[in-house]
Design a protein around this motif. Structure first.
Motif, PDB file in Angstrom:
ATOM      1  N   THR B  55       0.828  -1.203   0.000  1.00  0.00           N
ATOM      2  CA  THR B  55       0.000   0.000   0.000  1.00  0.00           C
ATOM      3  C   THR B  55       0.867   1.260   0.000  1.00  0.00           C
ATOM      4  O   THR B  55       0.528   2.253  -0.634  1.00  0.00           O
ATOM      5  CB  THR B  55      -0.945  -0.010   1.221  1.00  0.00           C
ATOM      6  OG1 THR B  55      -1.850  -1.092   1.056  1.00  0.00           O
ATOM      7  CG2 THR B  55      -1.730   1.269   1.333  1.00  0.00           C
ATOM      8  N   SER B  59       0.381   4.240  -2.844  1.00  0.00           N
ATOM      9  CA  SER B  59       0.134   5.674  -2.700  1.00  0.00           C
ATOM     10  C   SER B  59       1.364   6.493  -3.087  1.00  0.00           C
ATOM     11  O   SER B  59       1.245   7.624  -3.555  1.00  0.00           O
ATOM     12  CB  SER B  59      -0.358   6.006  -1.288  1.00  0.00           C
ATOM     13  OG  SER B  59       0.584   5.604  -0.340  1.00  0.00           O
ATOM     14  N   GLN B 104      -9.070   1.290  -0.782  1.00  0.00           N
ATOM     15  CA  GLN B 104      -9.570   0.008  -0.320  1.00  0.00           C
ATOM     16  C   GLN B 104     -11.029   0.078   0.125  1.00  0.00           C
ATOM     17  O   GLN B 104     -11.822  -0.772  -0.208  1.00  0.00           O
ATOM     18  CB  GLN B 104      -8.703  -0.434   0.852  1.00  0.00           C
ATOM     19  CG  GLN B 104      -9.024  -1.814   1.323  1.00  0.00           C
ATOM     20  CD  GLN B 104      -7.961  -2.297   2.285  1.00  0.00           C
ATOM     21  OE1 GLN B 104      -7.409  -1.531   3.065  1.00  0.00           O
ATOM     22  NE2 GLN B 104      -7.644  -3.557   2.220  1.00  0.00           N
ATOM     23  N   ASP B 186      -5.998   0.010  -4.796  1.00  0.00           N
ATOM     24  CA  ASP B 186      -5.482  -0.577  -3.562  1.00  0.00           C
ATOM     25  C   ASP B 186      -6.523  -1.517  -2.957  1.00  0.00           C
ATOM     26  O   ASP B 186      -7.422  -1.091  -2.265  1.00  0.00           O
ATOM     27  CB  ASP B 186      -5.121   0.536  -2.579  1.00  0.00           C
ATOM     28  CG  ASP B 186      -4.466  -0.011  -1.322  1.00  0.00           C
ATOM     29  OD1 ASP B 186      -4.191  -1.231  -1.292  1.00  0.00           O
ATOM     30  OD2 ASP B 186      -4.245   0.766  -0.383  1.00  0.00           O
TER      31      ASP B 186
END
Lengths: 317, 604
Positions: B55, B59, B104, B186
Motif C-alpha cells: 500500500t 500511494s 480500499q 489498492d
C-alpha cells in the motif's frame, strides 16, 4: 426530516411541561410566605388574608398550577407581588438586555472559536496549536467571576481605563446607545465559552482531516484549501452545532454570575432580586424563560445537525 | 531493477525506478528499490501480505507518503514527467488527472456530506473542465461504463444510500473520470463478496482495455490478481522479490516466497492440502540485512544472510530477488495437481455423525421485514458445515439466530435434541457454554482495554466451567491456538490481525463448547493468515470432536475446510450436501454462478 422535526418538537414541548411542574413545585417549596414578605411581619392577619385571596394563594395547589399554566400559555405572566406591575413589562427590558449580551457573545465567540479550532487543527502540534491549547486551558480553569474581575483590572482600573468597570445600563435609553457598557461582560462570556468550542472544533477537524475521504481528495489533486473548506468542513458542522448549543445553554446560566460582577441589569439580576423578595410570579416567569431558551436552542441545534448530516436524514428521530 | 525495458519499445504509461520510502525518524526503510514499467493498457498485480509495503508503494506512485513516512528516492515517470521532481502545486495537477487512485474502503473514501454528483463534478472542475455541460456529459459516460445509473436522481444521492458494490463503482468512475494514463487500485474488492468482486474486476479490465489505461492492482490474494493482471510483482518486506508475466509467475514462480503464496491460496475447484508460511513478516526495524525472506525460507543457506540479494534474471521480463532459484525443485504443474480432485487422503471428507444441531422452519426478520423464509437444516456432529451466500443472502442472520444474537425469529433450533431459545439471555448457562460464536472482525470483538488474558477468562467467569486456576486455563487455551503464554498480558492493539482472530477463537473455546459458529472469521485476513487459521480450526475439529458451523462467502474456503456445505440465496436454502459433491457437480444455477465468480488460480 419533517417527521424528525415534528417528533423533536413534541419532545421539546413535553420537557417544557415537565419543567413547568418542577418550577411551580420548587417556587411553592421556597421557604417563607409571599404575603408576609410583601406586607411585612407586622401586617394584620386580615391584610395577609386579603392578599392571599387576591392572588388565589389559598386555592389548592393543582388549581393554582393549572391557572398559572393556562395564563402563561396565553402569554400572561402575572403580576409582580413586590411591585404590583405586570411581570412582562417589569422584566422585559432585563430580558432584552441579556439577550443582547448573549447574542453579542455568540456573534463573536462562535466564528472566532471555529476559525481558531480549524487553524489549530491544521497546524496541529506546531507552535500555534500549543500556544492556543495552553491559553485555552488557563482560561477554562478560571471561574467566570475571576475572569470578569481580571478583565476589569486590565481595562477599567489599574492597567488602563478604557472601559467602564460596571455596566449600569440606563433603562431610559436603548442598550444599543450604550454599547460600551456591554463590552467587558461580553468579553467575559466569550472567554467563558471559547475554550470548550475551540477544543471540540479542533478535535472534529482533526478527525475529518485524518479521514480517508480527505486523503482521497488530496489524491484527486484538490488544493489544501479546497480539502479543508469543501471536504472537511461540512463534516464537522453537526458536532459544532451541538457544542455551540451547549455553550449557549451554559451562557444562560453563566450570564447570572457575570451580570452580578458587572452589575448589569439583565435577567440574572431580575432572578436574584425576585428570589430575595419571594416574588413568585417573577421567579416563575424567569425560570420558565430560561427553560424555553435552553430547550429551543437544543432543538435548533438538533435540527441543524440533522440537516447538515446526510447520513442522519431520513431517520425518524 | 530496470530489467523491464527489453520487453517493450514504445513509450511506457508509467516507469518506476528505485522508488524508496523511509520513516521520517530513525532512518528506517519501509520500501526500497521498487522498479517496474507498464505499457499503456497493461495491468500489474502487486501482491504481498500485510506489512509488505504494497500500500505504501501504491500511494507513493501518486507522490503521496503517509504521515510519518517520506519518499526518499527514485523516479516515477508518468506521461514523460517525473512526479517526484514536481512541487506540491504541480503535483496536484497530475493527481487525479494523469494518475488516479482507487482506495480500499469506498465507504470511507467518499465524502459522506457531498452528493455523488458534486463529488464527480468536483474531480473534473479542479482539473479544468469549466463547462458544466461537458462535465455532466463525461460523468454520464463514465457512469455508464462502470454500469451505474447516470440519471439526475442518481447524481443527487449521497454515498450512504448506495450498496458497497455501487460505492466501489462510484470510486472507480471517479478514478477514470479524467481518462488517466495510470490507475492505482489498492485492494478495491477486499470488502466485497465474490459476485460483486467478479463484477468489479470485469469492469476494471474493460476500462483499462478500452482506454489503454495502465493499472497497478494491489492485493494480498494471488487468485484474484492472476486472472486480471498481465504482469505480477510480488512484494515482501519492502522489496519486489519477483516480477514477471502473470502466467509465468503463476505457473513457474521462481522465488520461494511467491511459491509459498501460491500454495496458501485455497481453490474452489479442488481440495488442496492447507499449507501455511511459517514465521511472520518481520517488523520494520527488525528486517534482516541479507535476503529479506531468509528467516521463513525452506531453501536458505548461510550465504543468503550475508548481504543483500541482487536481481536474478529468470526469463524475458521475469526477475527474482533470490540466489537459490536454480536449487528450487521443479514445481508441480497446476494441471497435474488439478486432477487430484478430492484431495489427499488425510483431507478426505469425514463421515458425518448423527444430527447435532437441527433447524426447523426458521423465519427471521429485521423490523418486520422477513429475511429468512423457512430454513430447514441439520448440522452433523463432529464435522465442519459451511454456509455460503452473498451479502444480503441472510447467512449472518442465520448464524446469529443459532448463536442467540437475533431473537426476531420463529421456528425451532435444537442442539443435541434440546431446544434452544433465540435470545442468548434466555438460554441456560449450560447452553451458552455449549454454543459459542466467533465474529468476523476480531478487532471489534475484543475489548481494546482488556488484556488478552482477561478477555479469554471472561466467559469462564460468567458461565463457570473452569477447573483449576484461570491463568493455567488461559495459558493452555493460548497454546491451543498456537499463541505463546506471553500473549495473555498483551492488549489487542499489540497483536496482528491473525493473532487477534486466534484470541477470539481461544475465547470461544474457553468454555469447552461442543459447537462453534464462525461468522466470516477469515474474510478480513490475508490469504496466508487465513490458511493458518483454517488449519488451526481443522486441527481443533479433529482433535476435540468439535462441531463447526462456518459462514463464508468464499467457496474456495469452503472447499478447504468444510465437510458439508449449505448454499443460501435470498433467505432460502437452494442446495446442500457433501462439499466435494456439491462443488464438483453444482445443481442450482446460483451455486454455479457463485463457483464461477470465485477466483481460482486454475483459470489463470
Amino acid at each position: 426530516m419533517v417527521k424528525m422535526i415534528l417528533w423533536r418538537s413534541v419532545y421539546a414541548v413535553a420537557s417544557l411541561f415537565v419543567v413547568s411542574v418542577i418550577v411551580f413545585a420548587a417556587t411553592q417549596a421556597l421557604p417563607g410566605d409571599a404575603a408576609v414578605a410583601k406586607l411585612g411581619k407586622n401586617a394584620t392577619p386580615a391584610a395577609l388574608e386579603s392578599f392571599r385571596q387576591l392572588y388565589h394563594l389559598n386555592d389548592p395547589l393543582p388549581t393554582q398550577y393549572v391557572n398559572w399554566l393556562g395564563n402563561i400559555l396565553q402569554g400572561r405572566l402575572g403580576v409582580s407581588f413586590a411591585t404590583g406591575f405586570p411581570v412582562g413589562s417589569l422584566i422585559g427590558d432585563q430580558v432584552a438586555n441579556s439577550l443582547v449580551l448573549i447574542a453579542a457573545t455568540v456573534v463573536i465567540a462562535v466564528p472566532l472559536a471555529v476559525v481558531l479550532g480549524i487553524l489549530t487543527a491544521i497546524r496541529r502540534d506546531r507552535a500555534t496549536d500549543h500556544i492556543s491549547s495552553v491559553l485555552m486551558l488557563v482560561i477554562s480553569a478560571l471561574p467566570e467571576f475571576v475572569l470578569g474581575v481580571a478583565l476589569v483590572l486590565l481595562f477599567a482600573t489599574n492597567v488602563s481605563q478604557v472601559l467602564p468597570a460596571v455596566s449600569p445600563v440606563d433603562p431610559s435609553r436603548s442598550i444599543f446607545q450604550q454599547l460600551d457598557l456591554i463590552v467587558l461582560p461580553t468579553l467575559t462570556l466569550v472567554l467563558l465559552v471559547l475554550p470548550y468550542v475551540v477544543r471540540t472544533v479542533r478535535a472534529c477537524m482533526i478527525e475529518a482531516l485524518e479521514s480517508e475521504y480527505v486523503t482521497m481528495a488530496r489524491l484527486k489533486g484538490m488544493s489544501e484549501r479546497r480539502v479543508v473548506l469543501r471536504h472537511a468542513l461540512p463534516n464537522m458542522a453537526g458536532p459544532t452545532f451541538q457544542v455551540v448549543a451547549q455553550s449557549l445553554a451554559y451562557l444562560a446560566g453563566g450570564v447570572v454570575v457575570v451580570e452580578s460582577v458587572f452589575q448589569f441589569p439583565g435577567i440574572g439580576q431580575a432572578f436574584v432580586s425576585s428570589v430575595l423578595s419571594r416574588d413568585l410570579p417573577v421567579i416563575q416567569a424567569v425560570a420558565m424563560l430560561l427553560a424555553v431558551f435552553y430547550v429551543l436552542v437544543n432543538l435548533l441545534a438538533d435540527i441543524g445537525t440533522v440537516a447538515m448530516t446526510p447520513t442522519m436524514r431520513g431517520g425518524t428521530r | 531493477m530496470g530489467t523491464d525495458t527489453d520487453r517493450y519499445t514504445g513509450e511506457y504509461a508509467v516507469e518506476v525506478a528505485g522508488l524508496t520510502v523511509d520513516l521520517e525518524r530513525g532512518a528506517v526503510n519501509v520500501v526500497s528499490d521498487i522498479s517496474f514499467a507498464l505499457a499503456p493498457g497493461e495491468i500489474l498485480g502487486l501482491i504481498g501480505e500485510s506489512g509488505s509495503g504494497k500500500t505504501t508503494v501504491g500511494s507513493a506512485l501518486l507522490g503521496h507518503a503517509r504521515a510519518g513516512t517520506a519518499i526518499t528516492g527514485g523516479k516515477i515517470v508518468v506521461d514523460g514527467v517525473d512526479l517526484l521532481s514536481l512541487n506540491r502545486k504541480e503535483l496536484r495537477r497530475y493527481r487525479g488527472r494523469v494518475i488516479s487512485y482507487v482506495p480500499q474502503d469506498p465507504r470511507a473514501s467518499l465524502n459522506p456530506a457531498m452528493r455523488l454528483g458534486a463529488q464527480l463534478q468536483e474531480a473534473l472542475t479542479v482539473h479544468g473542465v469549466a463547462s458544466r455541460q461537458q462535465r455532466l456529459a463525461r460523468i454520464r459516460q463514465v457512469l455508464d461504463e462502470v454500469k451505474l445509473p447516470s440519471d439526475d436522481r442518481f447524481l443527487r444521492r449521497y454515498p450512504h444510500e448506495l450498496s458497497g458494490g455501487q460505492q466501489q463503482r462510484v470510486v472507480l468512475a471517479l478514478s477514470f473520470l479524467c481518462r488517466p494514463k495510470v490507475v492505482v487500485l489498492d485492494e478495491p474488492t477486499t470488502g466485497l463478496d465474490v459476485t460483486t468482486q467478479a463484477h468489479v474486476l470485469r469492469t476494471v479490465r474493460e476500462l483499462c482495455r478500452s482506454h489503454r489505461t495502465a493499472a497497478v492492482y494491489v492485493s494480498h490474494d494471488l487468485a484474484v490478481v492472476a486472472d486480471l493482471a498481465d504482469r505480477i510483482a510480488v512484494m515482501y518486506s519492502g522489496r519486489l522479490v519477483e516480477v514477471g508475466a502473470a502466467e509465468e509467475v503463476a505457473l513457474r514462480a521462481a522465488h520461494p516466497y511467491s511459491r509459498a503464496l501460491l500454495d496458501v491460496v485455497p481453490d474452489p475447484h479442488r481440495r488442496r492440502e492447507i499449507r501455511t508460511i511459517r514465521g511472520r513478516v518481520a517488523a520494520l526495524h527488525e528486517r534482516p540485512d541479507g535476503c529479506v525472506f531468509a528467516d521463513r525460507c525452506d531453501f536458505v543457506e548461510p550465504e543468503c544472510r550475508r548481504q543483500p540479494i541482487g536481481v536474478v534474471r529468470i526469463g524475458d521480463g521475469h526477475t527474482a530477488l533470490c540466489r537459490r532459484t536454480e536449487a528450487l525443485p521443479v514445481r508441480a504443474g497446476q494441471e497435474e495437481e488439478s486432477t487430484r480432485v478430492g484431495g489427499t487422503p488425510d483431507d478426505a471428507v469425514r463421515t458425518p455423525g448423527e444430527v447435532y444441531l437441527a433447524v426447523r422452519d426458521l423465519r427471521a426478520s429485521y423490523g418486520g421485514k422477513e429475511v429468512l423464509h423457512g430454513i430447514d437444516l441439520t448440522v452433523p456432529r463432529g464435522v465442519v458445515t459451511a454456509l455460503v451466500g452473498e451479502s444480503g443472502s441472510g447467512k449472518t442472520t442465520l448464524a446469529r439466530c443459532l448463536g442467540g444474537l437475533h431473537d426476531e425469529a420463529t421456528g425451532e433450533v435444537s442442539v443435541d435434541g434440546r431446544r434452544l431459545a433465540f435470545g442468548a439471555h434466555e438460554r441456560s448457562a449450560a447452553d451458552r457454554r455449549e454454543v459459542q460464536y466467533i465474529f468476523q472482525n476480531a478487532s471489534e470483538a475484543l475489548n481494546p482495554r482488556k488484556t488478552v488474558g482477561r478477555s479469554i477468562e471472561q466467559p469462564l467467569r460468567v458461565l463457570g466451567g473452569a477447573d483449576g486456576p484461570l491463568s493455567q486455563r488461559v495459558a493452555s487455551l493460548l497454546a491451543d491456538v498456537a499463541l505463546g503464554s506471553d500473549a495473555a498480558d498483551k492488549y489487542p492493539s499489540q497483536l496482528s490481525g491473525g493473532e487477534r482472530q486466534r484470541v477470539t477463537i481461544a475465547r470461544a473455546l474457553a468454555t469447552a463448547p461442543t459447537i462453534l459458529i464462525c461468522d466470516e472469521i477469515t474474510s478480513a485476513l490475508d490469504v496466508s493468515v487465513q490458511s493458518a487459521i483454517l488449519l488451526l480450526l481443522k486441527r481443533l475439529c479433529a482433535d476435540s470432536g468439535l462441531t463447526m458451523f462456518f459462514v463464508t462467502h468464499n467457496l474456495a474456503v469452503v472447499r478447504a475446510i468444510a465437510d458439508r456445505v449449505v448454499v443460501l440465496n435470498e433467505g432460502r436454502i437452494v442446495e446442500q450436501g457433501p462439499v466435494d459433491h456439491v462443488l464438483d457437480r453444482p445443481q442450482d444455477p446460483y451455486t454455479r454462478q457463485l463457483l464461477g465468480d470465485t477466483p481460482s488460480l486454475l483459470h489463470a
